[in-house]
Design an enzyme around this catalytic site. Structure first.
Site, PDB file in Angstrom:
ATOM      1  N   TYR A  81     -60.990  42.122 -54.554  1.00 29.97           N
ATOM      2  CA  TYR A  81     -60.688  42.724 -53.251  1.00 29.97           C
ATOM      3  C   TYR A  81     -61.741  43.749 -52.815  1.00 29.97           C
ATOM      4  O   TYR A  81     -61.728  44.196 -51.666  1.00 29.97           O
ATOM      5  CB  TYR A  81     -59.316  43.402 -53.275  1.00 29.97           C
ATOM      6  CG  TYR A  81     -58.182  42.517 -53.750  1.00 29.97           C
ATOM      7  CD1 TYR A  81     -58.277  41.131 -53.745  1.00 29.97           C
ATOM      8  CD2 TYR A  81     -56.995  43.084 -54.223  1.00 29.97           C
ATOM      9  CE1 TYR A  81     -57.230  40.337 -54.208  1.00 29.97           C
ATOM     10  CE2 TYR A  81     -55.945  42.294 -54.676  1.00 29.97           C
ATOM     11  CZ  TYR A  81     -56.070  40.926 -54.666  1.00 29.97           C
ATOM     12  OH  TYR A  81     -55.036  40.155 -55.121  1.00 29.97           O
ATOM     13  N   ASN A 127     -51.613  33.488 -61.603  1.00 35.56           N
ATOM     14  CA  ASN A 127     -51.857  32.080 -61.244  1.00 35.56           C
ATOM     15  C   ASN A 127     -51.988  31.176 -62.472  1.00 35.56           C
ATOM     16  O   ASN A 127     -52.663  30.153 -62.426  1.00 35.56           O
ATOM     17  CB  ASN A 127     -53.107  31.968 -60.368  1.00 35.56           C
ATOM     18  CG  ASN A 127     -52.998  32.766 -59.087  1.00 35.56           C
ATOM     19  OD1 ASN A 127     -52.120  32.520 -58.264  1.00 35.56           O
ATOM     20  ND2 ASN A 127     -53.872  33.760 -58.930  1.00 35.56           N
TER      21      ASN A 127
END
Length: 275
Positions: free
Chosen positions: A88, A195
């Site tokens: 990010y 994930n």
């Protein structure tokens, strides 16, 4: 020119040029965290707030000025869980918001900071080095939870990892060994994944540190909502059986499913009941 700059990302146009999160009053002091706040119990004995502030995927997550304001508002208004990631590109701005909140009276021990290491940084030495960089950027002595962001990197990503020739499975195991050592050193308090499917979680079983068991997998952050395919439940059930907490992102559906949530009769009834 102003209109053109507004559409350009802050990395090009410069930070502080986007509108969004308002300034935080200089005399605003912290509110108490909610009395009804819920927690997840992690294997290492720590508690993670169930609700958190995700620092991704919106304009206010990429302009450093707005990131700083967002984190500071959130902490001063009683929020305590911040979810970030190396990907990010906002660790430093998040850190400035945390430090200002601490200066105004928020207890660091109440703040739960999650970050993630991207697969291009996987590997034993790479992980050791990068986590120390994260700590420096965040201005923290420890991070509460570090996640492996994805099981492996897309082929289009250039890797600086020191294990890129070893294959994804060995890379994950080497990374986990490094996180386990950092946990023993107190640099991180918990380690987890993001994930990951069941097959990826099985990869981490049996990693050892010179006779000492590796860190337990504390959390798996996945896209989880009523519209996920059935195979996702296999991962969720495995996590539940092995004391791995689940963090759901896009809990009302991803970009393709969001309209389904608003049209779902059961979800509408629940929203009315708890609004």
């Amino acid at each position: 020119t102003g209109c053109i700059l507004w559409f350009l990302p802050p990395t090009i146009a410069g930070h502080g040029k986007m509108s969004g999160t308002p300034e935080v009053p200089t005399d605003l002091l912290p509110q108490s965290r909610p009395e009804t706040e819920l927690f997840l119990e992690l294997p290492g004995g720590h508690r993670m707030p169930m609700n958190g502030l995700g620092m991704c995927c919106r304009p206010s997550a990429y302009d450093d000025v707005l990131v700083y304001r967002t984190v500071l508002w959130y902490l001063l208004l009683g929020g305590r869980h911040i979810d970030g990631a190396h990907l990010y590109l906002n660790h430093k701005a998040i850190g400035r918001g945390i430090q200002e909140a601490i200066r105004r009276g928020v207890d660091r021990n109440e703040i739960f900071v999650t970050t993630k290491i991207f697969p291009t940084q996987f590997g034993y030495q790479s992980t050791l080095d990068n986590i120390l960089t994260y700590l420096q950027d965040l201005g923290l002595e420890y991070v509460d939870l570090v996640l492996l962001h994805f099981p492996s990197a897309p082929a289009s990503f250039l890797s600086s990892s020191d294990c890129k020739q070893d294959g994804p499975s060995l890379c994950r195991r080497q990374t986990w060994k490094a996180l386990s050592e950092l946990r023993l050193q107190g640099k991180i308090r918990n380690a987890g994944v993001s994930n990951f499917a069941k097959k990826h979680l099985l990869d981490l079983k049996g990693v050892e540190l010179e006779g000492v068991a590796s860190a337990p997998v504390a959390n798996n952050q996945i896209q989880f909502n009523p519209f996920e395919p059935e195979h996702v439940m296999e991962t969720v059930e495995y996590c539940m059986q092995h004391n791995i907490t689940i963090t759901a992102y896009s809990p009302l559906g991803g970009l393709m499913d969001r309209d389904k949530a608003f049209a779902n009769e059961l979800l509408s009834k629940i929203s009315v009941q708890y609004q």
